[in-house]
Design a protein around this motif. Structure first.
Motif, PDB file in Angstrom:
ATOM      1  N   HIS A   8      -9.378  -6.591   1.890  1.00 43.59           N
ATOM      2  CA  HIS A   8      -8.937  -6.139   0.489  1.00 43.59           C
ATOM      3  C   HIS A   8      -7.433  -5.750   0.772  1.00 43.59           C
ATOM      4  O   HIS A   8      -6.891  -5.519   1.592  1.00 43.59           O
ATOM      5  CB  HIS A   8      -9.847  -4.987   0.181  1.00 43.59           C
ATOM      6  CG  HIS A   8      -9.646  -3.821   1.140  1.00 43.59           C
ATOM      7  ND1 HIS A   8      -8.489  -2.787   0.976  1.00 43.59           N
ATOM      8  CD2 HIS A   8     -10.472  -3.143   2.004  1.00 43.59           C
ATOM      9  CE1 HIS A   8      -8.680  -2.079   1.710  1.00 43.59           C
ATOM     10  NE2 HIS A   8      -9.825  -2.032   2.655  1.00 43.59           N
ATOM     11  N   GLY A   9      -6.895  -5.645  -0.336  1.00 44.24           N
ATOM     12  CA  GLY A   9      -5.442  -5.091  -0.635  1.00 44.24           C
ATOM     13  C   GLY A   9      -5.580  -4.169  -1.673  1.00 44.24           C
ATOM     14  O   GLY A   9      -4.367  -3.682  -2.082  1.00 44.24           O
ATOM     15  N   GLY A  10      -6.372  -3.296  -1.468  1.00 46.31           N
ATOM     16  CA  GLY A  10      -6.396  -1.936  -2.224  1.00 46.31           C
ATOM     17  C   GLY A  10      -7.206  -1.869  -3.816  1.00 46.31           C
ATOM     18  O   GLY A  10      -7.207  -3.038  -4.463  1.00 46.31           O
ATOM     19  N   CYS A  60       2.991  -8.050   4.723  1.00 39.18           N
ATOM     20  CA  CYS A  60       3.355  -8.580   3.180  1.00 39.18           C
ATOM     21  C   CYS A  60       3.917  -7.484   2.359  1.00 39.18           C
ATOM     22  O   CYS A  60       2.975  -6.424   2.524  1.00 39.18           O
ATOM     23  CB  CYS A  60       2.141  -9.285   2.728  1.00 39.18           C
ATOM     24  SG  CYS A  60       2.043  -9.616   1.055  1.00 39.18           S
ATOM     25  N   PRO A  61       4.991  -7.644   1.869  1.00 44.52           N
ATOM     26  CA  PRO A  61       5.406  -6.332   1.196  1.00 44.52           C
ATOM     27  C   PRO A  61       4.934  -6.142  -0.062  1.00 44.52           C
ATOM     28  O   PRO A  61       5.103  -4.865  -0.793  1.00 44.52           O
ATOM     29  CB  PRO A  61       6.948  -6.665   0.989  1.00 44.52           C
ATOM     30  CG  PRO A  61       6.966  -8.205   0.962  1.00 44.52           C
ATOM     31  CD  PRO A  61       6.054  -8.480   1.914  1.00 44.52           C
ATOM     32  N   HIS A  62       3.863  -6.923  -0.422  1.00 48.08           N
ATOM     33  CA  HIS A  62       3.297  -6.743  -1.881  1.00 48.08           C
ATOM     34  C   HIS A  62       2.078  -5.813  -1.893  1.00 48.08           C
ATOM     35  O   HIS A  62       1.419  -5.432  -2.844  1.00 48.08           O
ATOM     36  CB  HIS A  62       2.806  -8.076  -2.367  1.00 48.08           C
ATOM     37  CG  HIS A  62       3.763  -8.899  -2.628  1.00 48.08           C
ATOM     38  ND1 HIS A  62       4.821  -8.627  -3.447  1.00 48.08           N
ATOM     39  CD2 HIS A  62       4.001 -10.513  -2.181  1.00 48.08           C
ATOM     40  CE1 HIS A  62       5.598  -9.871  -3.481  1.00 48.08           C
ATOM     41  NE2 HIS A  62       5.145 -10.859  -2.877  1.00 48.08           N
ATOM     42  N   PHE A  63       1.895  -5.124  -0.472  1.00 45.94           N
ATOM     43  CA  PHE A  63       0.617  -4.234  -0.270  1.00 45.94           C
ATOM     44  C   PHE A  63       1.252  -2.939   0.213  1.00 45.94           C
ATOM     45  O   PHE A  63       2.001  -2.804   0.988  1.00 45.94           O
ATOM     46  CB  PHE A  63      -0.615  -5.070   0.560  1.00 45.94           C
ATOM     47  CG  PHE A  63      -0.799  -6.284  -0.093  1.00 45.94           C
ATOM     48  CD1 PHE A  63      -1.651  -6.111  -1.230  1.00 45.94           C
ATOM     49  CD2 PHE A  63      -0.780  -7.301   0.405  1.00 45.94           C
ATOM     50  CE1 PHE A  63      -2.543  -7.189  -1.890  1.00 45.94           C
ATOM     51  CE2 PHE A  63      -1.451  -8.483  -0.208  1.00 45.94           C
ATOM     52  CZ  PHE A  63      -2.252  -8.422  -1.228  1.00 45.94           C
ATOM     53  N   LYS A 184       2.589  -2.076  -5.963  1.00 44.98           N
ATOM     54  CA  LYS A 184       2.059  -2.224  -4.641  1.00 44.98           C
ATOM     55  C   LYS A 184       0.933  -1.847  -4.374  1.00 44.98           C
ATOM     56  O   LYS A 184       0.620  -0.688  -3.934  1.00 44.98           O
ATOM     57  CB  LYS A 184       3.175  -1.293  -3.769  1.00 44.98           C
ATOM     58  CG  LYS A 184       4.590  -1.827  -3.973  1.00 44.98           C
ATOM     59  CD  LYS A 184       4.764  -2.979  -2.785  1.00 44.98           C
ATOM     60  CE  LYS A 184       6.292  -3.524  -2.622  1.00 44.98           C
ATOM     61  NZ  LYS A 184       7.232  -2.955  -3.626  1.00 44.98           N
ATOM     62  N   LEU A 185      -0.126  -2.734  -4.596  1.00 42.62           N
ATOM     63  CA  LEU A 185      -1.383  -2.085  -4.809  1.00 42.62           C
ATOM     64  C   LEU A 185      -2.399  -2.190  -3.622  1.00 42.62           C
ATOM     65  O   LEU A 185      -3.067  -2.980  -2.889  1.00 42.62           O
ATOM     66  CB  LEU A 185      -1.974  -3.339  -5.586  1.00 42.62           C
ATOM     67  CG  LEU A 185      -1.475  -3.321  -6.977  1.00 42.62           C
ATOM     68  CD1 LEU A 185      -1.159  -4.553  -7.758  1.00 42.62           C
ATOM     69  CD2 LEU A 185      -2.569  -2.441  -7.805  1.00 42.62           C
ATOM     70  N   MET A 300      -9.835  -4.636  -8.155  1.00 42.62           N
ATOM     71  CA  MET A 300      -9.583  -4.279  -6.638  1.00 42.62           C
ATOM     72  C   MET A 300      -9.104  -5.904  -5.870  1.00 42.62           C
ATOM     73  O   MET A 300     -10.073  -6.813  -6.158  1.00 42.62           O
ATOM     74  CB  MET A 300     -10.874  -3.983  -5.686  1.00 42.62           C
ATOM     75  CG  MET A 300     -10.576  -3.816  -4.104  1.00 42.62           C
ATOM     76  SD  MET A 300     -12.098  -2.798  -3.291  1.00 42.62           S
ATOM     77  CE  MET A 300     -13.184  -4.336  -3.312  1.00 42.62           C
ATOM     78  N   PHE A 301      -8.104  -5.717  -5.226  1.00 41.22           N
ATOM     79  CA  PHE A 301      -7.904  -7.134  -4.663  1.00 41.22           C
ATOM     80  C   PHE A 301      -8.552  -7.412  -3.512  1.00 41.22           C
ATOM     81  O   PHE A 301      -8.881  -6.443  -2.608  1.00 41.22           O
ATOM     82  CB  PHE A 301      -6.274  -6.866  -4.172  1.00 41.22           C
ATOM     83  CG  PHE A 301      -5.320  -7.223  -5.136  1.00 41.22           C
ATOM     84  CD1 PHE A 301      -5.112  -8.342  -5.827  1.00 41.22           C
ATOM     85  CD2 PHE A 301      -4.376  -6.319  -5.734  1.00 41.22           C
ATOM     86  CE1 PHE A 301      -4.163  -8.644  -6.926  1.00 41.22           C
ATOM     87  CE2 PHE A 301      -3.310  -6.418  -6.509  1.00 41.22           C
ATOM     88  CZ  PHE A 301      -3.265  -7.787  -7.326  1.00 41.22           C
TER      89      PHE A 301
END
Length: 319
Positions: A8-10, A60-63, A184-185, A300-301
């Motif tokens: 998951h990513g959040g 990964c800067p997206h999370f 930033k999830l 949720m990612f």
């Protein structure tokens, strides 16, 4: 029985996202899931798999973990992570980490190289230097987007979760702030089981935007944000204070063990019946290779794959 990987990513994803923001994160989930699948298909241990996957998510800067970690009220980063082996119940955790590129790997070293489970702040940083793990200057972690997000949180005088929130203006009218600087999830995590039923879990995060210096969330708390035993492996995401109060990850395993529920039923019960709506989600795998990814937030990612060929990458319930 077969292998399974879920990540998951959040949780807490809003009901819609700008296309660019969504596409970047979906692409990252597809790529990182494939890394996990390749590793477990090559007979890497589940412990190696969850560490590898979470490292990729931290990079990964997206999370909101590692490179993408959100900022404290002082404009600093304080990262935390944990990892757990279900067969042995060995585990390791760190918090208050400020320079370690991959906190999940430091957590594994705590598990394997010390007599302890949990190291924090100066002690964790000293141990990182002793072990020679990769570190970076604070500029590696502090992005312009997170500086802007902290500014907006301060203006709203609030501690924010790691997803889009409306900011109130001086006249109390809600305005939606720039999406790209506010998506930033989330906390990241991974769970895995191999064909022999070996279960592992790992979780990593930067915490909450504008959190007090020294605040510790659920991520490094074994049984709250992360747990694995002979029944299942769980990584949770959401509002840390809620997840800690309800010992979410451990409770999924406990419901399976003591009430005899299957993984999906146990995970759904904790997320939808125990927790307040809009607070959390989780990914979990069982000893039988089942996967559960429930959440009670708008989205949720998440991503998963199983040995029988099933694969899913999704954000919202309708995906």
């Amino acid at each position: 029985m077969g292998w399974a990987v879920a990540l998951h990513g959040g949780a807490g994803v809003p009901a819609s996202l700008p296309t660019e923001s969504r596409v970047h994160r979906e692409a990252a989930l597809h790529r990182i899931l494939q890394i996990g699948v390749s590793a477990i298909s090559a007979n890497r241990s589940p412990l190696d798999v969850v560490e590898l996957v979470v490292r990729e998510l931290e990079n990964c800067p997206h999370f909101n973990a590692g490179k993408g970690s959100v900022l404290t009220t002082n404009g600093t980063v304080e990262m935390e992570a944990s990892i757990m082996d279900g067969n042995t119940k060995r585990c390791g955790a760190v918090s208050g980490v400020t320079s370690v590129v991959n906190p999940v790997s430091l957590a594994r070293l705590v598990m394997e190289k010390t007599p302890h489970i949990y190291l924090a702040f100066d002690g964790a940083e000293a141990f990182a230097r002793q072990q020679g793990v990769e570190t970076a200057d604070i500029s590696h972690f502090i992005t312009p987007e997170n500086i802007e997000r902290l500014k907006q949180a301060k203006e709203a005088n609030r501690v924010q979760q790691d997803y889009v929130q409306p900011i109130k203006t001086e006249d109390q009218k809600q305005t939606t702030v720039d999406h790209e600087s506010n998506t930033k999830l989330g906390t990241v995590g991974c769970v895995a089981v191999d064909g022999q039923g070996n279960l592992t879990a790992a979780t990593s995060t930067g915490g909450l935007v504008n959190k007090m210096v020294g605040r510790i969330g659920d991520t490094p708390i074994i049984g709250a944000g992360t747990y694995a035993n002979k029944y299942c492996a769980v990584s949770a995401t959401g509002i840390g204070e809620v997840i800690m109060r309800e010992t979410v990850a451990r409770d999924v395993a406990a419901v399976m063990e003591y009430k005899g529920l299957g993984l999906k039923e146990a995970a759904a019960y904790i997320i939808h019946e125990v927790l307040p709506k809009g607070t959390a989600g989780l990914v979990a795998v069982s000893v039988a290779g089942e996967v559960a990814m429930p959440f009670n937030t708008p989205g949720m990612f998440r991503a998963c794959a199983t040995e029988d060929g099933f694969k899913e990458v999704a954000i919202w319930s309708s995906d």
